[in-house]
Design an enzyme around this catalytic site. Structure first.
Site, PDB file in Angstrom:
ATOM      1  N   GLU A 150      -9.465   7.824   0.346  1.00  0.00           N
ATOM      2  CA  GLU A 150      -8.153   7.664   0.980  1.00  0.00           C
ATOM      3  C   GLU A 150      -7.217   8.799   0.564  1.00  0.00           C
ATOM      4  O   GLU A 150      -6.438   9.312   1.375  1.00  0.00           O
ATOM      5  CB  GLU A 150      -7.545   6.311   0.604  1.00  0.00           C
ATOM      6  CG  GLU A 150      -8.340   5.098   1.047  1.00  0.00           C
ATOM      7  CD  GLU A 150      -8.259   4.820   2.537  1.00  0.00           C
ATOM      8  OE1 GLU A 150      -7.622   5.614   3.262  1.00  0.00           O
ATOM      9  OE2 GLU A 150      -8.829   3.816   2.981  1.00  0.00           O
ATOM     10  N   GLU A 181      -2.004   6.135   3.867  1.00  0.00           N
ATOM     11  CA  GLU A 181      -3.113   6.437   2.957  1.00  0.00           C
ATOM     12  C   GLU A 181      -2.718   6.102   1.523  1.00  0.00           C
ATOM     13  O   GLU A 181      -3.544   5.640   0.725  1.00  0.00           O
ATOM     14  CB  GLU A 181      -3.520   7.906   3.064  1.00  0.00           C
ATOM     15  CG  GLU A 181      -4.004   8.350   4.445  1.00  0.00           C
ATOM     16  CD  GLU A 181      -5.219   7.595   4.951  1.00  0.00           C
ATOM     17  OE1 GLU A 181      -5.875   6.891   4.150  1.00  0.00           O
ATOM     18  OE2 GLU A 181      -5.523   7.691   6.154  1.00  0.00           O
ATOM     19  N   HIS A 184      -3.147   2.403   1.103  1.00  0.00           N
ATOM     20  CA  HIS A 184      -4.559   2.058   0.951  1.00  0.00           C
ATOM     21  C   HIS A 184      -5.039   2.362  -0.475  1.00  0.00           C
ATOM     22  O   HIS A 184      -5.773   1.557  -1.069  1.00  0.00           O
ATOM     23  CB  HIS A 184      -5.413   2.829   1.954  1.00  0.00           C
ATOM     24  CG  HIS A 184      -5.041   2.555   3.379  1.00  0.00           C
ATOM     25  ND1 HIS A 184      -5.501   3.326   4.431  1.00  0.00           N
ATOM     26  CD2 HIS A 184      -4.251   1.602   3.941  1.00  0.00           C
ATOM     27  CE1 HIS A 184      -5.004   2.850   5.561  1.00  0.00           C
ATOM     28  NE2 HIS A 184      -4.242   1.818   5.286  1.00  0.00           N
ATOM     29  N   TYR A 190      -4.859  -2.188  -6.959  1.00  0.00           N
ATOM     30  CA  TYR A 190      -4.579  -3.623  -7.062  1.00  0.00           C
ATOM     31  C   TYR A 190      -5.880  -4.426  -7.160  1.00  0.00           C
ATOM     32  O   TYR A 190      -5.985  -5.374  -7.949  1.00  0.00           O
ATOM     33  CB  TYR A 190      -3.762  -4.046  -5.841  1.00  0.00           C
ATOM     34  CG  TYR A 190      -3.403  -5.509  -5.754  1.00  0.00           C
ATOM     35  CD1 TYR A 190      -2.837  -6.191  -6.831  1.00  0.00           C
ATOM     36  CD2 TYR A 190      -3.625  -6.211  -4.570  1.00  0.00           C
ATOM     37  CE1 TYR A 190      -2.496  -7.535  -6.733  1.00  0.00           C
ATOM     38  CE2 TYR A 190      -3.280  -7.550  -4.455  1.00  0.00           C
ATOM     39  CZ  TYR A 190      -2.723  -8.207  -5.531  1.00  0.00           C
ATOM     40  OH  TYR A 190      -2.389  -9.533  -5.430  1.00  0.00           O
ATOM     41  N   GLU A 253     -12.694   9.334   8.974  1.00  0.00           N
ATOM     42  CA  GLU A 253     -12.008   8.052   9.168  1.00  0.00           C
ATOM     43  C   GLU A 253     -12.618   7.256  10.314  1.00  0.00           C
ATOM     44  O   GLU A 253     -12.694   6.023  10.255  1.00  0.00           O
ATOM     45  CB  GLU A 253     -10.520   8.287   9.442  1.00  0.00           C
ATOM     46  CG  GLU A 253      -9.713   8.705   8.227  1.00  0.00           C
ATOM     47  CD  GLU A 253      -8.220   8.631   8.486  1.00  0.00           C
ATOM     48  OE1 GLU A 253      -7.591   7.654   8.059  1.00  0.00           O
ATOM     49  OE2 GLU A 253      -7.675   9.554   9.139  1.00  0.00           O
ATOM     50  N   GLU A 287      -6.512   2.361  10.199  1.00  0.00           N
ATOM     51  CA  GLU A 287      -7.428   3.466  10.509  1.00  0.00           C
ATOM     52  C   GLU A 287      -7.582   3.657  12.010  1.00  0.00           C
ATOM     53  O   GLU A 287      -7.726   4.787  12.494  1.00  0.00           O
ATOM     54  CB  GLU A 287      -8.801   3.225   9.872  1.00  0.00           C
ATOM     55  CG  GLU A 287      -8.822   3.174   8.354  1.00  0.00           C
ATOM     56  CD  GLU A 287      -8.362   4.456   7.692  1.00  0.00           C
ATOM     57  OE1 GLU A 287      -8.265   5.492   8.390  1.00  0.00           O
ATOM     58  OE2 GLU A 287      -8.097   4.443   6.476  1.00  0.00           O
ATOM     59  N   HIS A 290      -4.867   5.849  12.965  1.00  0.00           N
ATOM     60  CA  HIS A 290      -5.066   7.211  12.462  1.00  0.00           C
ATOM     61  C   HIS A 290      -6.050   7.978  13.345  1.00  0.00           C
ATOM     62  O   HIS A 290      -5.851   9.165  13.623  1.00  0.00           O
ATOM     63  CB  HIS A 290      -5.597   7.177  11.025  1.00  0.00           C
ATOM     64  CG  HIS A 290      -4.686   6.490  10.065  1.00  0.00           C
ATOM     65  ND1 HIS A 290      -5.036   6.232   8.757  1.00  0.00           N
ATOM     66  CD2 HIS A 290      -3.428   6.004  10.212  1.00  0.00           C
ATOM     67  CE1 HIS A 290      -4.047   5.617   8.149  1.00  0.00           C
ATOM     68  NE2 HIS A 290      -3.059   5.472   9.025  1.00  0.00           N
TER      69      HIS A 290
END
Length: 413
Positions: A150, A181, A184, A190, A253, A287, A290
Site C-alpha cells: 500500500e 493508501e 489502508h 491496527y 492494484e 481499490e 483507484h
C-alpha cells in the site's frame, strides 16, 4: 451632625425618573444609528454591466473591472494531463476532467477509519484452536504483503504521477488516492496490534519470501526509474509515464491485489476474522476507484498524446500484464500451498486470468485469455457494503454517504 448617605439618591432624588430618562436616551441613539445604517445599506451604487463578444466590463461606483473571456477560455483549453498550463495556483474551476472531480467526491464519501471496526471476534479466533494453520498463513501473508505494498502505491502516486500532471482537478483526486493508501496502511497496523503479531515477523515476510520480493521489485524498479527530470515532450518519456500508470493501476492494484483479496474475503464469508474481512471489503471498494482513476488518466493521456499509442507500445502493455500475472500466480501458490477453506490455488489463478483480461479490455487492449470465466462471482456481492452492523455494540456504521455506492457489476471487479 448627621452623615450624608452615599447613594445615587443624593444626586437623583427620583431614581426611577433618572432610569427612564437614560433608557429613552439610549433607545433614541440606537434608533438613530439603525436609521443611518439602513440608509447607507440601501443607497444605490451605480452599476453597469457591458458585455461584448470577448469581454465583460463591470462598473461599480468609481471602480471598473474588465473580464477577458478569451483569456479565461485559453486557460481552460490549456489544461492538459501533462505539459499543460504551468501555474502556482490550484484553480480547479472550470472543470475540464469532470470524471476526476466526480471520483474525488465518491472517494470522499467512502471515507472510513480502521479503529471504528471491532476486532474482538478476530482476536478470539486467532487465540483459539478453531483456525487452521493455512488460514493463519493467509492472514499473515495478507498483512505482510499489503503492509508494504500500500505504501509503494501511495509513494508512486505522490512522487511520480502527481508530480507531472498539470490539471488541478487531477492533482486533487490523486491526493485523495494517496490519502486512502495511508488509511489502508494504517488498517494493517491496527490488525497487527490487535492480533498481537510481531511486526518484525511481518517485515521479514516482506523481505525474505521470494514471491513477495519479486512482485515488489517488478513495480518499484519502474517507479524509481521515473524519479528524475524527465522531458515529457518526447514520445518515449510519455510512454514511460503511460506504462507507469498502467502498471500501478491495472496490473498491481487492479490484478495483483485481487488474489489475496479473494482469499481473505473467502474466510470472511465463513464468519472467520470478521473485522479483518470488513477492512478488506472497504479496501477493495477503494481499490475499485483507484483502478478507475488510473484508467481514466491513461485514456486521457493517450487522447491528448496519440503518439504514445503505437502498436509496439500496446503490445508492451500486454506483455507487462502477462509478467504481472506470472508473478501473481507464483505468489498465490505460496499463499495457498495446500487446498483449504474450500478453495485451491488453481481457482485463484483462473480468477487472476479473468481479472487481468477485464483490465486489458477496459483500456482498449486485447485480452490474453479470452475464454476464461469468473470462478468467484460472489466477490461482487462482497462489494455491496452500504451499511454494516457493528458486531458487539449493535449500532449501524454507515460510511457510504448519499448512496454513492450502488450495485457492483462483475466487470467492475
Amino acid at each position: 451632625m448627621s452623615k450624608i448617605p452615599l447613594t445615587s439618591e443624593v444626586f437623583f432624588p427620583n431614581l426611577r425618573l433618572a432610569a427612564r430618562m437614560m433608557a429613552f436616551y439610549l433607545r433614541s441613539a440606537l434608533f438613530h444609528h439603525i436609521i443611518l445604517l439602513f440608509m447607507s445599506a440601501t443607497t444605490t451604487i451605480p452599476t453597469t454591466n457591458i458585455v461584448s463578444a470577448n469581454t465583460t466590463t463591470v462598473t461599480l461606483g468609481t471602480r471598473t473591472f474588465t473580464l477577458d473571456k478569451e483569456k479565461a477560455e485559453a486557460a481552460f483549453n490549456a489544461k492538459r494531463v501533462i505539459n499543460g498550463k504551468d501555474t502556482m495556483f490550484f484553480n480547479i474551476l472550470p472543470l475540464k476532467y469532470t470524471w476526476a472531480y466526480d471520483l474525488y467526491k465518491t472517494m470522499k464519501n467512502n471515507h472510513w477509519e480502521p479503529e471504528d471496526i471491532p476486532m474482538q471476534k478476530d482476536v478470539e479466533q486467532w487465540r483459539s484452536n478453531e483456525i487452521s494453520d493455512v488460514e493463519r498463513w493467509i492472514i499473515k501473508m495478507g498483512i505482510g504483503y499489503f503492509s508494504a505494498a500500500e505504501g509503494i502505491v501511495g509513494d508512486n502516486v505522490l512522487h511520480v504521477v502527481r508530480e507531472v500532471v498539470t490539471a488541478p482537478e487531477l492533482k486533487l483526486v490523486l491526493g485523495r488516492h494517496a490519502h486512502e493508501e495511508n488509511i489502508h496502511a494504517d488498517s494493517l497496523v491496527y490488525m497487527i496490534s490487535s492480533l498481537g503479531l510481531n511486526p518484525h515477523e511481518c517485515e521479514a515476510m516482506f523481505e525474505d519470501i521470494p514471491t513477495i520480493t519479486e512482485k515488489n521489485h517488478f513495480v518499484v524498479s519502474n517507479s524509481r526509474a521515473m524519479r528524475r527530470d524527465i522531458d515529457l515532450t518526447k514520445t518515449e518519456n510519455k510512454q514511460s509515464l503511460a506504462k507507469n500508470i498502467f502498471l500501478f493501476g491495472q496490473v498491481m492494484e487492479g490484478t495483483q491485489f485481487y488474489g489475496l483479496f479473494g482469499m481473505i474475503l473467502s474466510l470472511y464469508r465463513q464468519n472467520k476474522f470478521p473485522g479483518i474481512g470488513q477492512m478488506f471489503r472497504y479496501t477493495l471498494r477503494d481499490e475499485s476507484n483507484h483502478i478507475e482513476v488510473f484508467r481514466n488518466l491513461l485514456m486521457d493521456l493517450v487522447d491528448e498524446n496519440p503518439d504514445i499509442w503505437t502498436e509496439e507500445f500496446r503490445e508492451d502493455l500486454r506483455a507487462t500484464m502477462s509478467e504481472g500475472i506470472r508473478l501473481e500466480k507464483k505468489f498465490i501458490r505460496d499463499c495457498l500451498p495446500v487446498a483449504s477453506i474450500g478453495l485451491n490455488s488453481s481457482d485463484f489463478e483462473e480468477y487472476i486470468d479473468y481479472i487481468a483480461d477485464r483490465r486489458l479490455i477496459s483500456c482498449g487492449l486485447a485480452p490474453l485469455n479470452e475464454s476464461v470465466s469468473n470462478p468467484f462471482p460472489w466477490l461482487a456481492e462482497m462489494m455491496d457494503i452500504k451499511k454494516e452492523q457493528n458486531f458487539f455494540e449493535g449500532r449501524v456504521t454507515e460510511y457510504q454517504k448519499s448512496s454513492a455506492l450502488g450495485q457492483i457489476d462483475d466487470d467492475d471487479l
